[in-house]
Write a protein that holds these residues in place. Structure first.
Motif, PDB file in Angstrom:
ATOM      1  N   ILE A  70       0.792  -1.202  -0.130  1.00  0.00           N
ATOM      2  CA  ILE A  70      -0.007  -0.146  -0.012  1.00  0.00           C
ATOM      3  C   ILE A  70       0.823   1.224  -0.062  1.00  0.00           C
ATOM      4  O   ILE A  70       0.450   2.207  -0.820  1.00  0.00           O
ATOM      5  CB  ILE A  70      -0.915   0.083   1.122  1.00  0.00           C
ATOM      6  CG1 ILE A  70      -2.225  -1.289   0.918  1.00  0.00           C
ATOM      7  CG2 ILE A  70      -1.747   1.342   1.583  1.00  0.00           C
ATOM      8  CD1 ILE A  70      -2.979  -1.313   2.258  1.00  0.00           C
ATOM      9  N   ILE A  71       1.750   1.267   0.892  1.00  0.00           N
ATOM     10  CA  ILE A  71       2.726   2.450   0.939  1.00  0.00           C
ATOM     11  C   ILE A  71       3.538   2.503  -0.327  1.00  0.00           C
ATOM     12  O   ILE A  71       3.649   3.531  -1.249  1.00  0.00           O
ATOM     13  CB  ILE A  71       3.758   2.019   2.001  1.00  0.00           C
ATOM     14  CG1 ILE A  71       3.292   2.117   3.261  1.00  0.00           C
ATOM     15  CG2 ILE A  71       5.013   3.167   1.894  1.00  0.00           C
ATOM     16  CD1 ILE A  71       4.100   1.897   4.529  1.00  0.00           C
ATOM     17  N   SER A  72       3.825   1.550  -1.277  1.00  0.00           N
ATOM     18  CA  SER A  72       4.466   1.324  -2.496  1.00  0.00           C
ATOM     19  C   SER A  72       3.461   2.006  -3.367  1.00  0.00           C
ATOM     20  O   SER A  72       3.985   2.869  -4.166  1.00  0.00           O
ATOM     21  CB  SER A  72       5.068   0.121  -2.697  1.00  0.00           C
ATOM     22  OG  SER A  72       5.299   0.113  -4.425  1.00  0.00           O
ATOM     23  N   ASP A  73       2.332   1.773  -3.313  1.00  0.00           N
ATOM     24  CA  ASP A  73       1.355   2.338  -4.396  1.00  0.00           C
ATOM     25  C   ASP A  73       0.939   3.610  -4.342  1.00  0.00           C
ATOM     26  O   ASP A  73       0.999   4.407  -5.151  1.00  0.00           O
ATOM     27  CB  ASP A  73      -0.136   1.501  -4.290  1.00  0.00           C
ATOM     28  CG  ASP A  73       0.129  -0.107  -4.605  1.00  0.00           C
ATOM     29  OD1 ASP A  73       1.118  -0.261  -5.530  1.00  0.00           O
ATOM     30  OD2 ASP A  73      -0.539  -0.756  -4.215  1.00  0.00           O
ATOM     31  N   ILE A  74       0.902   4.146  -2.996  1.00  0.00           N
ATOM     32  CA  ILE A  74       0.960   5.700  -2.748  1.00  0.00           C
ATOM     33  C   ILE A  74       1.935   6.367  -3.280  1.00  0.00           C
ATOM     34  O   ILE A  74       2.001   7.235  -3.833  1.00  0.00           O
ATOM     35  CB  ILE A  74       0.687   5.947  -1.253  1.00  0.00           C
ATOM     36  CG1 ILE A  74      -0.714   5.231  -0.779  1.00  0.00           C
ATOM     37  CG2 ILE A  74       0.590   7.509  -0.919  1.00  0.00           C
ATOM     38  CD1 ILE A  74      -0.967   5.344   0.676  1.00  0.00           C
ATOM     39  N   LEU A  75       3.309   5.903  -2.905  1.00  0.00           N
ATOM     40  CA  LEU A  75       4.613   6.703  -3.603  1.00  0.00           C
ATOM     41  C   LEU A  75       4.539   6.635  -5.082  1.00  0.00           C
ATOM     42  O   LEU A  75       5.119   7.506  -5.579  1.00  0.00           O
ATOM     43  CB  LEU A  75       5.766   5.990  -2.914  1.00  0.00           C
ATOM     44  CG  LEU A  75       5.960   5.901  -1.173  1.00  0.00           C
ATOM     45  CD1 LEU A  75       7.236   5.205  -1.002  1.00  0.00           C
ATOM     46  CD2 LEU A  75       6.121   7.625  -0.938  1.00  0.00           C
ATOM     47  N   THR A  76       4.270   5.354  -5.651  1.00  0.00           N
ATOM     48  CA  THR A  76       4.199   5.274  -6.927  1.00  0.00           C
ATOM     49  C   THR A  76       3.118   6.348  -7.596  1.00  0.00           C
ATOM     50  O   THR A  76       3.463   6.832  -8.830  1.00  0.00           O
ATOM     51  CB  THR A  76       4.015   3.913  -7.628  1.00  0.00           C
ATOM     52  OG1 THR A  76       4.790   3.058  -6.768  1.00  0.00           O
ATOM     53  CG2 THR A  76       4.012   3.876  -8.930  1.00  0.00           C
ATOM     54  N   ILE A  77       2.053   6.396  -7.255  1.00  0.00           N
ATOM     55  CA  ILE A  77       0.910   7.357  -7.740  1.00  0.00           C
ATOM     56  C   ILE A  77       1.462   8.783  -7.413  1.00  0.00           C
ATOM     57  O   ILE A  77       1.426   9.335  -8.648  1.00  0.00           O
ATOM     58  CB  ILE A  77      -0.464   6.886  -6.866  1.00  0.00           C
ATOM     59  CG1 ILE A  77      -0.959   5.697  -7.374  1.00  0.00           C
ATOM     60  CG2 ILE A  77      -1.426   8.148  -7.290  1.00  0.00           C
ATOM     61  CD1 ILE A  77      -2.196   5.189  -6.515  1.00  0.00           C
ATOM     62  N   ILE A  78       1.786   9.083  -6.403  1.00  0.00           N
ATOM     63  CA  ILE A  78       2.171  10.496  -6.310  1.00  0.00           C
ATOM     64  C   ILE A  78       3.721  10.760  -7.191  1.00  0.00           C
ATOM     65  O   ILE A  78       3.672  11.789  -7.858  1.00  0.00           O
ATOM     66  CB  ILE A  78       2.561  10.703  -4.816  1.00  0.00           C
ATOM     67  CG1 ILE A  78       1.621  10.627  -4.107  1.00  0.00           C
ATOM     68  CG2 ILE A  78       3.080  12.055  -4.591  1.00  0.00           C
ATOM     69  CD1 ILE A  78       1.973  10.709  -2.487  1.00  0.00           C
ATOM     70  N   GLY A  79       4.665   9.967  -7.399  1.00  0.00           N
ATOM     71  CA  GLY A  79       5.727  10.060  -8.076  1.00  0.00           C
ATOM     72  C   GLY A  79       5.303  10.285  -9.759  1.00  0.00           C
ATOM     73  O   GLY A  79       5.951  10.793 -10.444  1.00  0.00           O
ATOM     74  N   SER A  80       4.305   9.457  -9.967  1.00  0.00           N
ATOM     75  CA  SER A  80       3.907   9.331 -11.396  1.00  0.00           C
ATOM     76  C   SER A  80       3.225  10.580 -11.792  1.00  0.00           C
ATOM     77  O   SER A  80       3.576  11.201 -12.985  1.00  0.00           O
ATOM     78  CB  SER A  80       3.036   8.139 -11.728  1.00  0.00           C
ATOM     79  OG  SER A  80       3.828   6.928 -11.272  1.00  0.00           O
ATOM     80  N   ILE A  81       2.371  11.187 -10.893  1.00  0.00           N
ATOM     81  CA  ILE A  81       1.663  12.520 -10.922  1.00  0.00           C
ATOM     82  C   ILE A  81       2.838  13.518 -11.003  1.00  0.00           C
ATOM     83  O   ILE A  81       2.826  14.392 -12.356  1.00  0.00           O
ATOM     84  CB  ILE A  81       1.026  12.812 -10.131  1.00  0.00           C
ATOM     85  CG1 ILE A  81      -0.350  11.839  -9.998  1.00  0.00           C
ATOM     86  CG2 ILE A  81       0.240  14.030 -10.162  1.00  0.00           C
ATOM     87  CD1 ILE A  81      -1.254  11.989  -8.872  1.00  0.00           C
ATOM     88  N   LEU A  82       3.771  13.567 -10.273  1.00  0.00           N
ATOM     89  CA  LEU A  82       4.874  14.423 -10.486  1.00  0.00           C
ATOM     90  C   LEU A  82       5.685  14.282 -11.748  1.00  0.00           C
ATOM     91  O   LEU A  82       6.258  15.372 -12.603  1.00  0.00           O
ATOM     92  CB  LEU A  82       5.899  14.518  -9.277  1.00  0.00           C
ATOM     93  CG  LEU A  82       5.542  14.778  -7.982  1.00  0.00           C
ATOM     94  CD1 LEU A  82       6.538  14.513  -6.853  1.00  0.00           C
ATOM     95  CD2 LEU A  82       5.086  16.286  -8.072  1.00  0.00           C
ATOM     96  N   LYS A  83       6.021  13.154 -12.125  1.00  0.00           N
ATOM     97  CA  LYS A  83       6.511  12.805 -13.460  1.00  0.00           C
ATOM     98  C   LYS A  83       5.797  13.267 -14.567  1.00  0.00           C
ATOM     99  O   LYS A  83       6.402  13.951 -15.691  1.00  0.00           O
ATOM    100  CB  LYS A  83       6.931  11.269 -13.656  1.00  0.00           C
ATOM    101  CG  LYS A  83       7.612  10.936 -14.693  1.00  0.00           C
ATOM    102  CD  LYS A  83       8.205   9.442 -14.854  1.00  0.00           C
ATOM    103  CE  LYS A  83       8.895   9.008 -15.931  1.00  0.00           C
ATOM    104  NZ  LYS A  83       7.962   8.823 -17.283  1.00  0.00           N
ATOM    105  N   MET A  84       4.672  13.245 -14.530  1.00  0.00           N
ATOM    106  CA  MET A  84       3.603  13.956 -15.678  1.00  0.00           C
ATOM    107  C   MET A  84       3.820  15.160 -15.834  1.00  0.00           C
ATOM    108  O   MET A  84       3.652  15.985 -16.892  1.00  0.00           O
ATOM    109  CB  MET A  84       2.201  13.224 -15.566  1.00  0.00           C
ATOM    110  CG  MET A  84       2.114  11.751 -15.668  1.00  0.00           C
ATOM    111  SD  MET A  84       0.383  11.073 -15.224  1.00  0.00           S
ATOM    112  CE  MET A  84      -0.409  11.817 -16.858  1.00  0.00           C
TER     113      MET A  84
END
Length: 497
Positions: free
Chosen positions: A290-304
Motif C-alpha cells: 500500500i505504501i509503495s502504491d501511494i508513493l508510485t501514484i504521487i511520483g507518477s503524477i509529479l513525473k507527468m
C-alpha cells in the motif's frame, strides 16, 4: 383416577426429557458446525494464492498485478533520466546580457593587531556589490589595468558571493523524439571566511527552473513519444490504484476476521486471544505494498507534471519512484515465502527483528557516546571530526574496516595529550565494536537462523490459533471451502466481494 394421572404425568416427564436431550444435542451440533466453519474460514484466509485457487477458484490477481508493477515501475524510473546540458549562455535582457553580481559582506569597522593582542570590531555587517558585464570587451593592457575595482580586507571580510544566471537547452531529448527543454540556472558561488582561520570554504548553490522554449523548430514529428509516455504513466497510476484497492480490501477483511475470531474464542472457550495471534491477521506485506502504491501514484503524477513542463521537482520525483521501486521488488518476496526452501530468509528476519532492535538500541547508546566524545575532543585537530555528522560517518566507516590508517595518520600532533587521547579513543572504539559488538550482532542472527532451520526440520511451535486451525483436515481441492453463493469459476470470480 390416580393411575391415569400418574400415567399422564410420567409420559409428560418422559417427553420433556427427550425434548431436553434433543435440544442439547442440537445445540452441540450447531456449536460443532460453527467451529468447523470458523476453522475453514481461518484456514482459507492463511492459504497461499495457489491453494485459494484450488479451494474456491479465485485467480491470484494481486500476484499478477505485483509482477506487472515490477516491470512498469522499473521502466518508469529508468525513464527519469539525468539532466545533462551542454549549451549554456548568459540570460539576455532588454539592455543586453545579464551581469554577474559580486558582493562582499564585511564588518563595518575592524582594526585587528594580533601582534599587540588588540582589536576594534564593529559587528554590524555591511554589503558592497558591483556588476560585471559578460559582454564587456577585454582590455589587453597591463596586469594592473586589468584588475577589478575590488578591495578585500580579510580582517573584516565574512563572505564573498558571486550571483549570475545561465540558460541552457537540453538537446538529448531530441533523439528520444521529445521536445527539448529550456532551463534557467540561478547560481551562487560563496567564499566563506566567517571562521577567519586562513582557510576559505567555497560552495556552489544552484537553483533550476524548467520551461518550454519560446521559439523552436524541429524537422519531423516528435510529439508522439511524449504522448505515449503520458499514456504509459497514466496506465501505471491505474495499475497502482487497482493494487491499492485490492490490498486495502485484504487488510480490512483481515481485521474483520480478527475481530470475529476474538469474539468466537471468547464466547466458546472463555479465553482471550493473545496479541501475537491477533497480529497474524495483520499482513505487513500488504501494508508495504500500500505504501509503495501511494508513493508510485504521487511520483507518477509529479513525473507527468515534469513532462508537461509544469514542475521541476526532479529530486522529489526520483525519491518517490526510487523508493516505490525498491518496495515493489521487496513485496515479491512475500510470494517466494510460500515455498519452504525460499522462506528461510524471511522467517529468520521476522524472528530476529525484535532481538535485533533491542540489541541496536543498547549499541546505539555506546555509539552516540563515542560520537559526542570525538566531536568535542578531536574536532579542532582532525578534519573528520569537525561536525557530529562527519564523526558518525567516520566511526561507521571504521566499524566496516574502511579508511583506518588515514584516520590515524591525519590526526594532528599539536597537542601530545590530545594525540594520545585520540589513540586510546580509536583503539578502544575499533576493538569494542568490531571484536565484540559486531560479533555479538552476527551471533544473534546466526542463532536465530539455526533455530529456524531446527523448526523447519522438527516443526514450528504451535500457537493457539495454529492449533485451532490444524484441526481442520479438509484439503483445498475438497470443495468444502466453496460458499453456497460462489459463482462458477471464471475470470471475474476475484471481483466478487
Amino acid at each position: 383416577m390416580a393411575n391415569p394421572e400418574v400415567v399422564v404425568s410420567s409420559c409428560s416427564a418422559h417427553e420433556e426429557e427427550n425434548r431436553c436431550n434433543f435440544n442439547q444435542h442440537t445445540s452441540v451440533s450447531e456449536e460443532l458446525l460453527l467451529e468447523d466453519q470458523m476453522r475453514r474460514k481461518l484456514k482459507f484466509f492463511f492459504m497461499n494464492p495457489c491453494e485459494k485457487f484450488w479451494a474456491r477458484g479465485r485467480k491470484p490477481w494481486k500476484l499478477a498485478i505485483q509482477i506487472l508493477k515490477i516491470v512498469m515501475v522499473t521502466i518508469q524510473y529508468l525513464q527519469l533520466r539525468n539532466i545533462s546540458v551542454g549549451n549554456h549562455a548568459y540570460e539576455n535582457q532588454a539592455s543586453g546580457q545579464s551581469a554577474m553580481a559580486v558582493c562582499q559582506y564585511f564588518y563595518k569597522q575592524g582594526n585587528i593587531c594580533p601582534g599587540n593582542d588588540t582589536f576594534d570590531i564593529d559587528p554590524e555587517i555591511e554589503t558592497e556589490c558591483f556588476f560585471v558585464q559578460s559582454d564587456e570587451p577585454i582590455h589587453r593592457g597591463t596586469s594592473e589595468e586589468n584588475k577589478l575595482n575590488l578591495t578585500l580586507d580579510f580582517h573584516r571580510l565574512l563572505t564573498v558571493e558571486l550571483h549570475f544566471k545561465l540558460k541552457a537547452i537540453n538537446l538529448q531529448t531530441v533523439r528520444h523524439h521529445e521536445l527539448p527543454d529550456c532551463y534557467d540556472f540561478t547560481l551562487t558561488i560563496t567564499f566563506d571566511n566567517k571562521a577567519h582561520s586562513g582557510r576559505i570554504k567555497i560552495s556552489l548553490d544552484n537553483d533550476i527552473a524548467i520551461r518550454e522554449c519560446k521559439d523552436w523548430h524541429v524537422s519531423g514529428s516528435i510529439q508522439k513519444n511524449t504522448h505515449y509516455m503520458m499514456i504509459f504513466d497514466a496506465f501505471v497510476i491505474l495499475t497502482c490504484m487497482a493494487s491499492l484497492i485490492l490490498c486495502v480490501r485484504s487488510v480490512i477483511r483481515g481485521l474483520q476476521l480478527q475481530q470475529e475470531f476474538v469474539n468466537f474464542f471468547l464466547l466458546h472457550y472463555k479465553k482471550e486471544v493473545s496479541v501475537s495471534d491477533q497480529m497474524e491477521f495483520v499482513n505487513g506485506w500488504y501494508i508495504m505494498i500500500i505504501i509503495s502504491d501511494i508513493l508510485t501514484i504521487i511520483g507518477s503524477i509529479l513525473k507527468m507534471e515534469i513532462q508537461a513542463k509544469s514542475l521541476t521537482s526532479y529530486d522529489v520525483c526520483s525519491i518517490l519512484l526510487g523508493t516505490s521501486t525498491m518496495l515493489v521488488w521487496l513485496g515479491v518476496i512475500r510470494y517466494l515465502g510460500f515455498f519452504q526452501k525460499y522462506n528461510l530468509l524471511i522467517l529468520t528476519l521476522q524472528a530476529a527483528l525484535p532481538n535485533v532492535i533491542r540489541f541496536c538500541c543498547c549499541a546505539a547508546m555506546i555509539y552516540l557516546g563515542y560520537c559526542f566524545c570525538g566531536w568535542i575532543v578531536l574536532g579542532p585537530y582532525h578534519d573528520k571530526f569537525r561536525s557530529l555528522n562527519m564523526v558518525s560517518e567516520c566511526l561507521f566507516s571504521l566499524i566496516n574496516g574502511d579508511d583506518m590508517f588515514a584516520t590515524f595518520a591525519r590526526m594532528q600532533q599539536k597537542s601530545y595529550l590530545v594525540w594520545l587521547f585520540s589513540r586510546i579513543y580509536l583503539y578502544t572504539f575499533i576493538s569494542l565494536f568490531i571484536y565484540m559488538i559486531l560479533s555479538l550482532f552476527i551471533a544473534l542472527i546466526t542463532d536465530t537462523y539455526e533455530t529456524i532451520k531446527h523448526y523447519q526440520q522438527n516443526g514450528f511451535p504451535e500457537t493457539e490459533l495454529r492449533t485451532f486451525i490444524s484441526e481442520c483436515k479438509d484439503l483445498p481441492n475438497s470443495g468444502k471451502y466453496r460458499l453456497d453463493d460462489d459463482p462458477p469459476v471464471s475470470v471475474f470470480c476475484c471481483c466478487k466481494k
